[in-house]
Design a protein around this motif. Structure first.
Motif, PDB file in Angstrom:
ATOM      1  N   GLN A 174       2.114   1.458  -4.210  1.00 51.87           N
ATOM      2  CA  GLN A 174       1.211   1.837  -3.134  1.00 51.87           C
ATOM      3  C   GLN A 174       0.726   0.583  -2.414  1.00 51.87           C
ATOM      4  O   GLN A 174       0.628  -0.484  -3.021  1.00 51.87           O
ATOM      5  CB  GLN A 174       0.002   2.618  -3.659  1.00 51.87           C
ATOM      6  N   VAL A 175       0.441   0.754  -1.146  1.00 48.80           N
ATOM      7  CA  VAL A 175      -0.126  -0.311  -0.335  1.00 48.80           C
ATOM      8  C   VAL A 175      -1.539   0.105   0.057  1.00 48.80           C
ATOM      9  O   VAL A 175      -1.741   1.186   0.629  1.00 48.80           O
ATOM     10  CB  VAL A 175       0.727  -0.594   0.917  1.00 48.80           C
ATOM     11  N   ILE A 176      -2.493  -0.739  -0.271  1.00 45.07           N
ATOM     12  CA  ILE A 176      -3.888  -0.502   0.108  1.00 45.07           C
ATOM     13  C   ILE A 176      -4.226  -1.445   1.255  1.00 45.07           C
ATOM     14  O   ILE A 176      -4.075  -2.661   1.136  1.00 45.07           O
ATOM     15  CB  ILE A 176      -4.825  -0.735  -1.085  1.00 45.07           C
ATOM     16  N   ARG A 177      -4.651  -0.874   2.349  1.00 48.04           N
ATOM     17  CA  ARG A 177      -4.977  -1.679   3.515  1.00 48.04           C
ATOM     18  C   ARG A 177      -6.102  -1.007   4.302  1.00 48.04           C
ATOM     19  O   ARG A 177      -6.406   0.176   4.105  1.00 48.04           O
ATOM     20  CB  ARG A 177      -3.753  -1.862   4.410  1.00 48.04           C
ATOM     21  N   ARG A 178      -6.683  -1.762   5.186  1.00 48.50           N
ATOM     22  CA  ARG A 178      -7.752  -1.257   6.049  1.00 48.50           C
ATOM     23  C   ARG A 178      -7.132  -0.714   7.324  1.00 48.50           C
ATOM     24  O   ARG A 178      -6.327  -1.369   7.966  1.00 48.50           O
ATOM     25  CB  ARG A 178      -8.736  -2.381   6.367  1.00 48.50           C
ATOM     26  N   MET A 179      -7.502   0.510   7.693  1.00 46.37           N
ATOM     27  CA  MET A 179      -6.930   1.166   8.852  1.00 46.37           C
ATOM     28  C   MET A 179      -8.038   1.724   9.731  1.00 46.37           C
ATOM     29  O   MET A 179      -9.164   1.954   9.275  1.00 46.37           O
ATOM     30  CB  MET A 179      -5.980   2.297   8.435  1.00 46.37           C
ATOM     31  N   VAL A 180      -7.694   1.930  10.988  1.00 49.92           N
ATOM     32  CA  VAL A 180      -8.597   2.530  11.971  1.00 49.92           C
ATOM     33  C   VAL A 180      -7.895   3.745  12.561  1.00 49.92           C
ATOM     34  O   VAL A 180      -6.765   3.643  13.055  1.00 49.92           O
ATOM     35  CB  VAL A 180      -8.986   1.534  13.082  1.00 49.92           C
ATOM     36  N   SER A 181      -8.533   4.904  12.481  1.00 48.20           N
ATOM     37  CA  SER A 181      -7.933   6.128  12.986  1.00 48.20           C
ATOM     38  C   SER A 181      -7.972   6.163  14.513  1.00 48.20           C
ATOM     39  O   SER A 181      -8.580   5.317  15.172  1.00 48.20           O
ATOM     40  CB  SER A 181      -8.658   7.348  12.406  1.00 48.20           C
ATOM     41  N   ILE A 234     -11.242   3.153   8.055  1.00 49.08           N
ATOM     42  CA  ILE A 234     -10.910   3.568   6.691  1.00 49.08           C
ATOM     43  C   ILE A 234     -10.709   2.306   5.875  1.00 49.08           C
ATOM     44  O   ILE A 234      -9.669   1.655   5.966  1.00 49.08           O
ATOM     45  CB  ILE A 234      -9.642   4.442   6.669  1.00 49.08           C
ATOM     46  N   PRO A 235     -11.710   1.903   5.070  1.00 51.52           N
ATOM     47  CA  PRO A 235     -11.588   0.620   4.361  1.00 51.52           C
ATOM     48  C   PRO A 235     -10.509   0.619   3.300  1.00 51.52           C
ATOM     49  O   PRO A 235      -9.888  -0.409   3.045  1.00 51.52           O
ATOM     50  CB  PRO A 235     -12.982   0.427   3.752  1.00 51.52           C
ATOM     51  N   VAL A 236     -10.282   1.769   2.657  1.00 48.96           N
ATOM     52  CA  VAL A 236      -9.276   1.857   1.595  1.00 48.96           C
ATOM     53  C   VAL A 236      -8.323   2.985   1.944  1.00 48.96           C
ATOM     54  O   VAL A 236      -8.612   4.163   1.731  1.00 48.96           O
ATOM     55  CB  VAL A 236      -9.927   2.108   0.219  1.00 48.96           C
ATOM     56  N   SER A 237      -7.193   2.621   2.503  1.00 47.16           N
ATOM     57  CA  SER A 237      -6.160   3.591   2.859  1.00 47.16           C
ATOM     58  C   SER A 237      -4.968   3.363   1.946  1.00 47.16           C
ATOM     59  O   SER A 237      -4.361   2.290   1.939  1.00 47.16           O
ATOM     60  CB  SER A 237      -5.745   3.434   4.327  1.00 47.16           C
ATOM     61  N   GLU A 264      -2.468 -10.902   6.655  1.00 48.24           N
ATOM     62  CA  GLU A 264      -2.568  -9.471   6.398  1.00 48.24           C
ATOM     63  C   GLU A 264      -3.561  -9.198   5.270  1.00 48.24           C
ATOM     64  O   GLU A 264      -3.604  -9.911   4.272  1.00 48.24           O
ATOM     65  CB  GLU A 264      -1.195  -8.907   6.010  1.00 48.24           C
ATOM     66  N   ASP A 265      -4.365  -8.177   5.450  1.00 50.38           N
ATOM     67  CA  ASP A 265      -5.342  -7.755   4.441  1.00 50.38           C
ATOM     68  C   ASP A 265      -4.785  -6.537   3.714  1.00 50.38           C
ATOM     69  O   ASP A 265      -5.229  -5.409   3.902  1.00 50.38           O
ATOM     70  CB  ASP A 265      -6.687  -7.448   5.091  1.00 50.38           C
ATOM     71  N   ILE A 266      -3.797  -6.771   2.863  1.00 48.92           N
ATOM     72  CA  ILE A 266      -3.142  -5.694   2.133  1.00 48.92           C
ATOM     73  C   ILE A 266      -3.092  -6.059   0.651  1.00 48.92           C
ATOM     74  O   ILE A 266      -3.286  -7.208   0.264  1.00 48.92           O
ATOM     75  CB  ILE A 266      -1.712  -5.421   2.653  1.00 48.92           C
TER      76      ILE A 266
END
Length: 451
Positions: free
Chosen positions: A222-229, A235-238, A282-284
């Protein structure tokens, strides 16, 4: 610790130490980033301001198993001491109420006591220990004089069995926890990105140090990254699942020897836009989860690790560690995490795909893929061919050999570029053929054939 126990050679630990300090650090960040899963597999999440603490007491057994060893041993000792002390108080009260503690004259036995040889609280405490742990030295015993004493004896025996079962069960579960088996499952300290079968792939190595195997082992990434809808929600933990491609072409693995697990970076991958330059920014966090059943105990175990961007090496490959010696396979764990540099483009997989499309010139018009020829004016010109500038091309020829001569516009192929237009202008004796002219030529040929 593993080297002292003889499970791992000292050379392996020295190699792992050299691996941690000797890897290229040009992409390493200066500040240490927070991670959700540590390299040892534990969750690096602190739960604060929990108001409903009573929920933990509803599952006392699990709560006690999850406690640290010093806390478990403290509760273990306190439970027995408290039960012994409680029933010692009960036995002293029974003896005091029956008058067994009063001094008696010599030669006058008096009435029979409820419990023999109880003269103080200390003797009552010793009798409580004898009853609960069934030591039975024989100096003290319950008589038939007091039915209440017999009832207390039965209750203490039942309570003692319950305390023994719960406390010993907690200690057993803590010693036989499934995560203990995961201590001998190792992952490579770093992951690598290199070409595999012509495509960029993220790879890491996993191995099992024990001879007893993990049955039905599966790998998940799994990849955990910060996303914006789209609505602007952060979404800090996607969590995004990524497809694993191991040597068996499935998530299930046969972990009889160390394996290199890979993930092909394609259009469906969350790492599709990741390049060597953007890797450091990258913040992943790439999380790896191995789950299976322990062969010897039948308990399901799970081993975890994670890779931050500074732990992903671009343009490197793992060295082989499995060799065949004297009719059997040998694994050299001293090279478990060693990597070697390979030729690798610093561009991302998306940029590589775009460069391939541009290199094809007019082979792909408007970004369409080969085989999707729609509304491009391909005109059948008799006997299964395609008409191009007054000449027919066989339909079995490569798709790109005839496709670039047909376009929606008269000015040429869309997306062809200035270089393609200049090359087309430099051709002598050639001109752009429109679909109307091809249609008139076809009609004239059909009339000649009919005549």
């Amino acid at each position: 610790m593993l080297a002292r126990k003889g499970l791992l050679p000292e050379e392996f630990l020295l190699t792992r130490l050299a691996e941690e300090t000797g890897q290229p650090s040009r992409y390493r960040s200066k500040t240490q980033r927070a991670r959700f899963i540590t390299k040892g597999g534990s969750c690096n999440v602190a739960h604060k301001n929990i108001r409903e603490q009573g929920r933990f007491l509803q599952d006392v057994f699990t709560t006690m198993v999850d406690l640290k060893w010093q806390h478990s041993l403290l509760i273990f000792t306190s439970a027995f001491l408290c039960s012994w002390m409680l029933f010692a108080m009960v036995w002293w009260l029974i003896a005091f109420g029956h008058g067994d503690l009063e001094p008696r004259e010599e030669g006058w036995p008096g009435p029979a006591p409820c419990v023999t040889a109880i003269h103080s609280f200390t003797s009552a405490f010793l009798f409580s220990i004898e009853v609960q742990v069934t030591i039975g030295f024989g100096g003290r015993m319950v008589t038939e004089e007091c039915p209440l004493a017999i009832t207390v004896l039965i209750v203490q025996n039942i309570v003692g069995l319950i305390v023994n079962a719960v406390m010993l069960g907690c200690i057993f579960m803590k010693t036989a926890q499934a995560n203990r088996r995961a201590e001998t499952i190792i992952f490579s300290r770093t992951a690598v990105v290199a070409l595999r079968n012509g495509r960029p792939a993220l790879m890491f190595r996993v191995g099992d140090l024990r001879k007893s195997m993990i049955i039905s082992a599966t790998i998940q990434m799994q990849v955990i990254r910060r996303m914006v809808s789209k609505e602007g929600e952060v979404i800090p933990v996607s969590q995004l699942d990524i497809q694993v491609e191991n040597p068996l072409r499935s998530n299930g693995i046969f972990l009889v020897s160390p394996l290199i697990i890979s993930h092909t970076i394609d259009r469906s991958s969350p790492l599709y836009e990741l390049s060597a330059q953007s890797l450091s920014t990258e913040d992943i966090e790439v999380i790896v989860i191995l789950e299976g059943v322990v062969e010897t105990t039948g308990i399901t175990t799970q081993a975890r690790t994670s890779y931050l961007p500074d732990e992903i090496l671009w343009g490197r490959r793992f060295v082989p560690i499995v060799t065949e010696e004297d009719g059997r396979y040998s694994v050299d764990y001293s090279k478990f995490g060693n990597t070697v540099p390979v030729r690798m483009s610093p561009l991302s997989a998306k940029e590589l795909d775009q460069n391939r499309g541009e290199a094809g010139g007019g082979h792909r018009l408007g970004g369409e893929e080969p085989g999707h020829i729609q509304d491009w004016g391909l005109v059948r010109a008799g006997r299964g061919g395609f008409r191009r500038g007054g000449r027919a091309h066989d339909s079995s020829a490569p798709w790109s050999s005839s496709f670039s001569y047909y376009c929606r516009r008269e000015g040429g192929v869309e997306g062809e570029g200035e270089r393609g237009r200049e090359g087309r202008k430099g051709r002598k004796g050639q001109r752009a053929v429109t679909l109307e002219e091809i249609g008139r030529e076809i009609e004239e040929e059909e009339e000649d054939e009919s005549v």
